[in-house]
Design an enzyme around this catalytic site. Structure first.
Site, short mmCIF file in Angstrom:
data_model
loop_
_atom_site.label_atom_id
_atom_site.label_comp_id
_atom_site.label_asym_id
_atom_site.label_seq_id
_atom_site.Cartn_x
_atom_site.Cartn_y
_atom_site.Cartn_z
N HIS A 110 68.00 89.67 28.27
CA HIS A 110 68.44 89.46 26.89
C HIS A 110 69.77 88.75 26.90
O HIS A 110 70.64 89.04 27.73
CB HIS A 110 68.55 90.77 26.11
CG HIS A 110 69.22 91.89 26.84
ND1 HIS A 110 68.61 92.56 27.88
CD2 HIS A 110 70.45 92.43 26.71
CE1 HIS A 110 69.44 93.48 28.34
NE2 HIS A 110 70.57 93.43 27.65
N HIS A 112 73.01 88.23 24.59
CA HIS A 112 73.73 88.70 23.40
C HIS A 112 74.36 87.50 22.71
O HIS A 112 74.97 86.65 23.37
CB HIS A 112 74.87 89.64 23.80
CG HIS A 112 74.45 90.91 24.47
ND1 HIS A 112 74.39 92.12 23.83
CD2 HIS A 112 74.07 91.16 25.74
CE1 HIS A 112 74.02 93.07 24.67
NE2 HIS A 112 73.82 92.51 25.85
#
Ligand code: 5GP
Length: 125
Positions: A110, A112
């Protein structure tokens, strides 16, 4: 607990469940390669997570094993999310934790995306 970035992919991780629709999320954007959604515990006024649709533990796993189409699609999606949210002019920060020292907690890659105020120095010593 921090993730070992060399571990095999665990399809029971929370983002895998979000991708399968088993857990709800506040979607910002999705396409064939990426899903973007608001972080459940935001660290800035805007805190969005962008994840690839494929099963990759970390940036290391993704950059080594994903196809060129997946990598291009994911990178373009991150940029599109920032543009569509009007973040280019005020500015934003991208961050991807990978492995134990980084304190990566969810073993699905992921990125951010932080924005919405001056973000200050990159790291606090
Ligand atoms: P990491 O430390 O792995 O880089 O970041 C994991 C992020 O995932 C954290 O910012 C955390 O708040 C977020 N997160 C963990 N579980 C969930 C969830 O179920 N839904 C959403 N939207 N974010 C989550």
């Amino acid at each position: 607990m921090a993730v070992d970035a060399t571990q095999p992919y665990d399809d029971q991780n929370i983002f895998a469940k979000i991708l399968r629709g088993e857990i709800p999320n506040q979607t910002v954007y999705q396409d064939d390669f990426a899903l973007a959604f608001h972080d459940i515990n935001p660290q800035a006024p805007t805190h969005v997570l962008v994840i690839p649709k494929g099963a990759y533990v970390s940036w290391d796993d993704f950059s080594a094993k994903a196809s060129d189409a997946e990598i291009a699609g994911f990178v373009r999606a991150v940029g599109k999310v920032a543009r569509d949210m009007g973040l280019v002019a005020p500015g934003y920060r991208l961050l991807a934790n990978a492995g134990t020292d980084s304190h990566q907690e969810v073993p699905h890659l992921h990125v951010h995306l932080f924005a919405g105020k001056p973000l200050g120095p990159m790291l606090v010593r």
